[in-house]
Write a protein that holds these residues in place. Structure first.
Motif, short mmCIF file in Angstrom:
data_model
loop_
_atom_site.label_atom_id
_atom_site.label_comp_id
_atom_site.label_asym_id
_atom_site.label_seq_id
_atom_site.Cartn_x
_atom_site.Cartn_y
_atom_site.Cartn_z
N GLU A 49 -18.03 7.25 42.90
CA GLU A 49 -18.81 6.05 42.60
C GLU A 49 -18.63 5.62 41.15
O GLU A 49 -18.83 4.45 40.81
CB GLU A 49 -20.28 6.30 42.91
CG GLU A 49 -20.56 6.41 44.41
CD GLU A 49 -22.01 6.73 44.71
OE1 GLU A 49 -22.72 7.20 43.78
OE2 GLU A 49 -22.44 6.50 45.86
N LEU A 50 -18.25 6.55 40.29
CA LEU A 50 -17.99 6.24 38.89
C LEU A 50 -16.66 5.50 38.72
O LEU A 50 -16.56 4.56 37.93
CB LEU A 50 -18.00 7.52 38.05
CG LEU A 50 -17.69 7.39 36.56
CD1 LEU A 50 -18.78 6.57 35.86
CD2 LEU A 50 -17.56 8.77 35.92
N TYR A 51 -15.65 5.90 39.50
CA TYR A 51 -14.31 5.36 39.31
C TYR A 51 -13.97 4.20 40.24
O TYR A 51 -13.20 3.31 39.87
CB TYR A 51 -13.26 6.47 39.52
CG TYR A 51 -13.12 7.40 38.34
CD1 TYR A 51 -12.24 7.13 37.30
CD2 TYR A 51 -13.87 8.58 38.26
CE1 TYR A 51 -12.10 7.98 36.21
CE2 TYR A 51 -13.74 9.45 37.18
CZ TYR A 51 -12.85 9.14 36.17
OH TYR A 51 -12.73 9.98 35.10
N LEU B 32 -17.71 11.19 52.71
CA LEU B 32 -18.77 11.87 51.97
C LEU B 32 -20.12 11.22 52.24
O LEU B 32 -21.12 11.91 52.48
CB LEU B 32 -18.46 11.83 50.47
CG LEU B 32 -17.38 12.81 50.00
CD1 LEU B 32 -16.89 12.43 48.60
CD2 LEU B 32 -17.90 14.24 50.00
N CYS B 33 -20.17 9.88 52.22
CA CYS B 33 -21.43 9.19 52.53
C CYS B 33 -21.89 9.49 53.95
O CYS B 33 -23.08 9.72 54.20
CB CYS B 33 -21.25 7.68 52.34
SG CYS B 33 -21.10 7.13 50.63
N LEU B 34 -20.95 9.50 54.88
CA LEU B 34 -21.29 9.80 56.28
C LEU B 34 -21.83 11.22 56.42
O LEU B 34 -22.82 11.45 57.11
CB LEU B 34 -20.06 9.60 57.15
CG LEU B 34 -20.23 9.86 58.65
CD1 LEU B 34 -21.31 8.97 59.23
CD2 LEU B 34 -18.91 9.63 59.38
N LEU C 219 -18.91 12.71 45.46
CA LEU C 219 -19.31 11.33 45.69
C LEU C 219 -19.71 10.65 44.39
O LEU C 219 -19.37 9.49 44.15
CB LEU C 219 -20.46 11.27 46.70
CG LEU C 219 -20.97 9.87 47.06
CD1 LEU C 219 -19.84 9.01 47.63
CD2 LEU C 219 -22.13 9.95 48.05
N ASP C 220 -20.44 11.36 43.53
CA ASP C 220 -20.84 10.79 42.24
C ASP C 220 -19.61 10.41 41.40
O ASP C 220 -19.60 9.36 40.75
CB ASP C 220 -21.70 11.79 41.46
CG ASP C 220 -23.08 11.97 42.09
OD1 ASP C 220 -23.47 11.11 42.89
OD2 ASP C 220 -23.75 12.97 41.77
N ILE D 246 -11.09 15.26 43.82
CA ILE D 246 -12.04 14.97 44.91
C ILE D 246 -11.77 15.86 46.11
O ILE D 246 -12.69 16.41 46.72
CB ILE D 246 -11.96 13.48 45.30
CG1 ILE D 246 -12.35 12.58 44.13
CG2 ILE D 246 -12.86 13.20 46.50
CD1 ILE D 246 -13.74 12.84 43.58
N LEU D 247 -10.49 16.02 46.47
CA LEU D 247 -10.15 16.85 47.60
C LEU D 247 -10.62 18.28 47.41
O LEU D 247 -11.22 18.88 48.30
CB LEU D 247 -8.64 16.82 47.83
CG LEU D 247 -8.09 17.73 48.94
CD1 LEU D 247 -8.70 17.37 50.28
CD2 LEU D 247 -6.57 17.65 49.00
N ARG D 248 -10.39 18.83 46.23
CA ARG D 248 -10.78 20.23 45.97
C ARG D 248 -12.30 20.38 45.87
O ARG D 248 -12.85 21.41 46.26
CB ARG D 248 -10.09 20.73 44.71
CG ARG D 248 -8.59 20.84 44.87
CD ARG D 248 -7.90 21.43 43.66
NE ARG D 248 -6.46 21.46 43.86
CZ ARG D 248 -5.81 22.42 44.54
NH1 ARG D 248 -6.49 23.41 45.05
NH2 ARG D 248 -4.50 22.37 44.69
N GLN D 249 -13.00 19.37 45.37
CA GLN D 249 -14.46 19.43 45.34
C GLN D 249 -15.03 19.42 46.76
O GLN D 249 -15.99 20.14 47.05
CB GLN D 249 -15.02 18.25 44.54
CG GLN D 249 -14.86 18.40 43.04
CD GLN D 249 -15.40 17.21 42.28
OE1 GLN D 249 -15.37 16.08 42.76
NE2 GLN D 249 -15.91 17.45 41.08
N ILE D 250 -14.44 18.61 47.63
CA ILE D 250 -14.89 18.56 49.02
C ILE D 250 -14.68 19.90 49.70
O ILE D 250 -15.56 20.44 50.38
CB ILE D 250 -14.17 17.44 49.77
CG1 ILE D 250 -14.61 16.08 49.26
CG2 ILE D 250 -14.44 17.54 51.28
CD1 ILE D 250 -13.83 14.92 49.82
N LEU D 251 -13.49 20.48 49.50
CA LEU D 251 -13.17 21.76 50.13
C LEU D 251 -14.05 22.88 49.59
O LEU D 251 -14.30 23.86 50.28
CB LEU D 251 -11.70 22.09 49.91
CG LEU D 251 -10.70 21.14 50.60
CD1 LEU D 251 -9.29 21.42 50.14
CD2 LEU D 251 -10.81 21.27 52.11
#
Length: 223
Positions: A120-122, A141-143, A116-117, A103-108
């Motif tokens: 929401e799965l996990y 992410l939602c914000l 986010l998807d 998640i951290l690397r996807q955000i960066l």
């Protein structure tokens, strides 16, 4: 020439002692992240987050990094993400830590919706539902996604559904970790945003409300 290592405030203008102190703290924050000194980075962030001079939207990626577990390589994110996804499948006992790294690397990498998807799965399942870092990631992410995009032709308002989801995730993070400074700060920001988004009642609305109050009530007749 600026005497600060990282640009935060407009250094072309004459800075007050307070703003100089804020800029110094911002330098310490980034140097702590570069040295992977996350405890100090979190301490500095908790101070900066309370400063009214800080544009918290622009510091959103920094807030995410403060929650990280180790340093990262921006130029090698694709190959490492593929490797982490393979590990996520092969090592179920390590999934919680691996998921946080993904998640951290996807955000960066700017893959906000994809991150986010996956959350929401996990998140609805154990043990992820009790992880304050994952809830904080989901809230941020939602914000971020609740804001209108540059090519959005709408009225420029925030997405209320995503804003509510952001609040729910951040409150979940705070309930597990009451000292989570990132969650606390952005919950305050959401409250301010909601106040700004709520239109003040017009004079005609107030008159209509008074008419309703003054109208005598009638009992419902049986049919």
């Amino acid at each position: 020439m600026s005497s600060f290592l990282f640009q935060l405030l407009d250094s072309k203008q004459r800075l007050s002692c307070r703003k100089i102190h804020i800029c110094r703290l911002y330098d310490i924050l980034h140097l702590s992240l570069l040295k992977n000194d996350l405890p100090r980075a979190r301490q500095v962030w908790s101070i900066l987050a309370r400063c009214k001079e800080i544009n918290w939207i622009s510091l959103w990626p920094t807030a995410v990094r403060v929650l990280g577990d180790e340093t990262f390589d921006m130029y090698d994110s694709t190959r490492k993400l593929e490797f982490l996804h393979e590990m996520l499948v092969e090592y179920p006992e390590q999934r919680e830590g691996i998921l946080k790294e993904i998640i951290l690397r996807q955000i960066l990498a700017g893959k906000y919706r994809e991150a986010l998807d996956k959350l929401e799965l996990y998140l609805p399942s154990f043990p992820y539902q009790d992880d304050p870092v994952l809830h904080t990631y989901a809230g941020l992410l939602c914000l971020y996604l609740s804001q209108p995009s540059d090519d959005d032709m709408g009225d420029g308002t925030l997405d209320p559904s995503l804003l509510n989801s952001a609040r729910a995730h951040l409150e979940g993070a705070k309930s597990v970790d009451p000292r989570n400074q990132v969650a606390i700060h952005f919950l305050d920001q959401i409250t301010e945003l909601e106040c700004q988004e709520t239109p003040a009642p017009s004079e005609s609305d107030s008159d209509d409300a008074m008419d309703v109050l003054e109208t005598p009530s009638r009992k419902r007749q049986r049919t």
